[in-house]
Design a protein around this motif. Sequence first.
Motif, PDB file in Angstrom:
ATOM      1  N   ALA A  72       0.714  -1.087   0.026  1.00  0.00           N
ATOM      2  CA  ALA A  72       0.079  -0.023   0.193  1.00  0.00           C
ATOM      3  C   ALA A  72       0.797   1.117  -0.086  1.00  0.00           C
ATOM      4  CB  ALA A  72      -0.946  -0.147   1.254  1.00  0.00           C
ATOM      5  N   ASP A  73       2.142   1.327   0.602  1.00  0.00           N
ATOM      6  CA  ASP A  73       2.773   2.408   0.551  1.00  0.00           C
ATOM      7  C   ASP A  73       4.373   2.169   0.906  1.00  0.00           C
ATOM      8  OD1 ASP A  73       3.309   1.947   3.512  1.00  0.00           O
ATOM      9  OD2 ASP A  73       1.226   2.894   3.749  1.00  0.00           O
ATOM     10  N   ASN A 101       1.747   6.734  -0.365  1.00  0.00           N
ATOM     11  CA  ASN A 101       0.761   5.640  -0.644  1.00  0.00           C
ATOM     12  C   ASN A 101       1.049   5.481  -2.201  1.00  0.00           C
ATOM     13  OD1 ASN A 101      -1.054   7.460  -2.440  1.00  0.00           O
ATOM     14  ND2 ASN A 101      -2.041   7.861  -0.392  1.00  0.00           N
ATOM     15  N   ARG A 102       0.633   4.246  -2.513  1.00  0.00           N
ATOM     16  CA  ARG A 102       0.526   3.764  -3.935  1.00  0.00           C
ATOM     17  C   ARG A 102      -0.199   4.388  -4.946  1.00  0.00           C
ATOM     18  NH1 ARG A 102       1.463  -1.978  -6.133  1.00  0.00           N
ATOM     19  NH2 ARG A 102       0.465  -1.881  -8.094  1.00  0.00           N
TER      20      ARG A 102
END
Length: 134
Positions: free
Chosen positions: A41-42, A57-58
Motif C-alpha cells: 500500500a505504501d 501511498n501507492r
Amino acid sequence: MNQLINAALDSRWNMIFIGLNLSTSDTASGSPFSVTSVSNADVEITTVGGGTPITINRQAFVETLRYLLPNQHTEQNRCPIGSNKDINLAGPLCVTARNANGTNVMIINYLLPLLTHMNLVNTDGSRPNTIWLA
C-alpha cells in the motif's frame, strides 16, 4: 489505463526495498534519502540525517503516472516537476501527487526517484527539473 499502470507498478514494486538509498533529482541540490518501510500500500522514506519519515501511498504513484500518460509526456514533451513546499506555488504534477497522497506534504521529490529506480520514468535534474515516461 488504470490496469496498465497497476500492472506496471505490480511488476516493479519489488524493486523498492528497505535500505534502498536514492537522491532527489535536482542536480544542484539533490538530497539523499532511504526507504525505511515498504508494503503493498505504501513506501516510507526518511531523509539522510534523521529527517521525519514521509509515507508515500501507492495511489500517489498511480496518479503521477496517470498525469503523465494522457498528457503524453515523452522525452520530446517533458513535464516540469514544479515542486514547492507551498501548494499554491507548486506545479500541477506536484499538486497531483500531493493530493493523491492525502496530505499537504510535498512528496514529488521522493516519489520521482522511486519511479525512476523502477524504470518507469526518466528525469532531468537541471533547472527547471523535468520528467518523462521511460
